[in-house]
Write a protein that holds these residues in place. Structure first.
Motif, mmCIF file in Angstrom:
data_model
loop_
_atom_site.group_PDB
_atom_site.id
_atom_site.type_symbol
_atom_site.label_atom_id
_atom_site.label_comp_id
_atom_site.label_asym_id
_atom_site.label_seq_id
_atom_site.Cartn_x
_atom_site.Cartn_y
_atom_site.Cartn_z
ATOM 1 N N LYS A 35 -4.796 5.978 -2.362
ATOM 2 C CA LYS A 35 -4.526 5.204 -3.579
ATOM 3 C C LYS A 35 -3.082 4.698 -3.639
ATOM 4 C CE LYS A 35 -8.058 7.292 -6.547
ATOM 5 N NZ LYS A 35 -8.933 6.146 -6.549
ATOM 6 N N GLU A 36 -2.153 5.495 -3.139
ATOM 7 C CA GLU A 36 -0.749 5.075 -3.145
ATOM 8 C C GLU A 36 -0.527 3.909 -2.178
ATOM 9 O OE1 GLU A 36 3.311 5.544 -4.589
ATOM 10 O OE2 GLU A 36 1.300 5.850 -5.350
ATOM 11 N N ARG A 39 -1.681 0.850 -3.964
ATOM 12 C CA ARG A 39 -0.705 0.486 -4.996
ATOM 13 C C ARG A 39 0.515 -0.192 -4.392
ATOM 14 N NH1 ARG A 39 3.690 3.802 -7.106
ATOM 15 N NH2 ARG A 39 4.455 2.810 -9.007
ATOM 16 N N GLY A 42 -0.497 -3.594 -2.728
ATOM 17 C CA GLY A 42 -1.132 -4.579 -3.589
ATOM 18 C C GLY A 42 -2.553 -4.937 -3.186
ATOM 19 N N GLU A 45 -8.591 -0.846 -3.671
ATOM 20 C CA GLU A 45 -8.705 0.540 -3.212
ATOM 21 C C GLU A 45 -9.903 0.800 -2.310
ATOM 22 O OE1 GLU A 45 -8.372 3.473 -6.316
ATOM 23 O OE2 GLU A 45 -6.569 2.562 -7.126
ATOM 24 N N TYR A 135 7.476 -4.562 -3.743
ATOM 25 C CA TYR A 135 7.394 -4.382 -5.186
ATOM 26 C C TYR A 135 8.544 -3.509 -5.677
ATOM 27 C CZ TYR A 135 2.710 -6.184 -4.381
ATOM 28 O OH TYR A 135 1.640 -6.953 -3.998
ATOM 29 N N ASN A 138 8.606 0.248 -5.370
ATOM 30 C CA ASN A 138 8.586 0.833 -4.029
ATOM 31 C C ASN A 138 10.021 0.896 -3.485
ATOM 32 O OD1 ASN A 138 7.917 1.768 -1.506
ATOM 33 N ND2 ASN A 138 6.479 0.143 -1.026
ATOM 34 N N ASP A 162 1.584 -3.034 -12.324
ATOM 35 C CA ASP A 162 1.568 -1.667 -11.808
ATOM 36 C C ASP A 162 0.932 -0.823 -12.903
ATOM 37 O OD1 ASP A 162 2.014 0.588 -10.234
ATOM 38 O OD2 ASP A 162 4.026 0.910 -11.053
ATOM 39 N N GLY A 163 -0.369 -0.664 -12.800
ATOM 40 C CA GLY A 163 -1.098 -0.022 -13.888
ATOM 41 C C GLY A 163 -1.100 -0.939 -15.089
#
Length: 186
Positions: A35-36, A39, A42, A45, A135, A138, A162-163
């Motif tokens: 999942k990371e 994220r 971009g 999943e 991003y 990051n 981001d969320g």
């Protein structure tokens, strides 16, 4: 395409991807995708096996891309480092990297692979410009890119989500002369 090893370090290898890597690439990194990683890169999943294999095979045959795999000492594919969107007339390209295995992050592997790929872009491909975007959440990757000589060119403010929060997309690049100066220790 030449499948020779580009570099080795502490048992890790970076080399061009080849057709018979496709199944392992999928099974070792996309079942499920961390999942990371999704994220930070971009991407979505979840991918089907067909999506990943098709993209992989298309990528290794593309004329505007060099697709490197990062291989652990045990032979597992743990990441990728890619020069893509190559414009041979302008001598410029995009760079991206992903370490899929959480256990392999924070060991300097990403820094090493970034530097090896950057050097390949300028030494072997004779590029003038290598660019990327990262991003704003990051910061670890941004530090790696700065260490490798990339310079921030601009920020696309609130360009991604981001969320539930907006985040920036930071544009960075390194030019041929900056790379030469870096290699000469200036």
């Amino acid at each position: 395409m030449n499948t020779d090893i580009i570099d080795k370090k502490d048992g890790f290898v970076i080399r061009l991807a080849k057709e018979d890597d496709a199944i392992n690439y999928y099974e070792q990194n996309y079942c499920p995708l961390d999942k990371e990683v999704a994220r930070l890169t971009g991407c979505k999943e979840e991918f089907t096996k067909e999506e990943v294999i098709s993209f992989f095979l298309k990528s290794i045959k593309a004329d505007d891309r060099y697709f490197f795999l990062i291989i652990a000492p045990n032979g597992a594919i743990i990441g990728e480092s890619v020069i893509n969107e190559i414009d041979w007339n302008l001598r410029c390209a995009n760079f991206r990297i992903a370490l899929y295995q959480q256990t392999e992050r924070g060991k300097g592997i990403g820094t090493w692979a970034t530097e090896i790929t950057r050097d390949f872009a300028f030494e072997k491909l004779k590029l003038h410009r290598l660019e990327l975007d990262v991003y704003s959440f990051n910061s670890r990757a941004e530090k790696v890119y700065l260490k490798a000589g990339f310079k921030q060119e601009g920020v696309l403010r609130d360009a991604i989500m981001d969320g539930d929060s907006y985040a920036d997309d930071i544009i960075m690049s390194i030019l041929e002369d900056e790379w030469k100066a870096l290699k000469q220790g200036k």
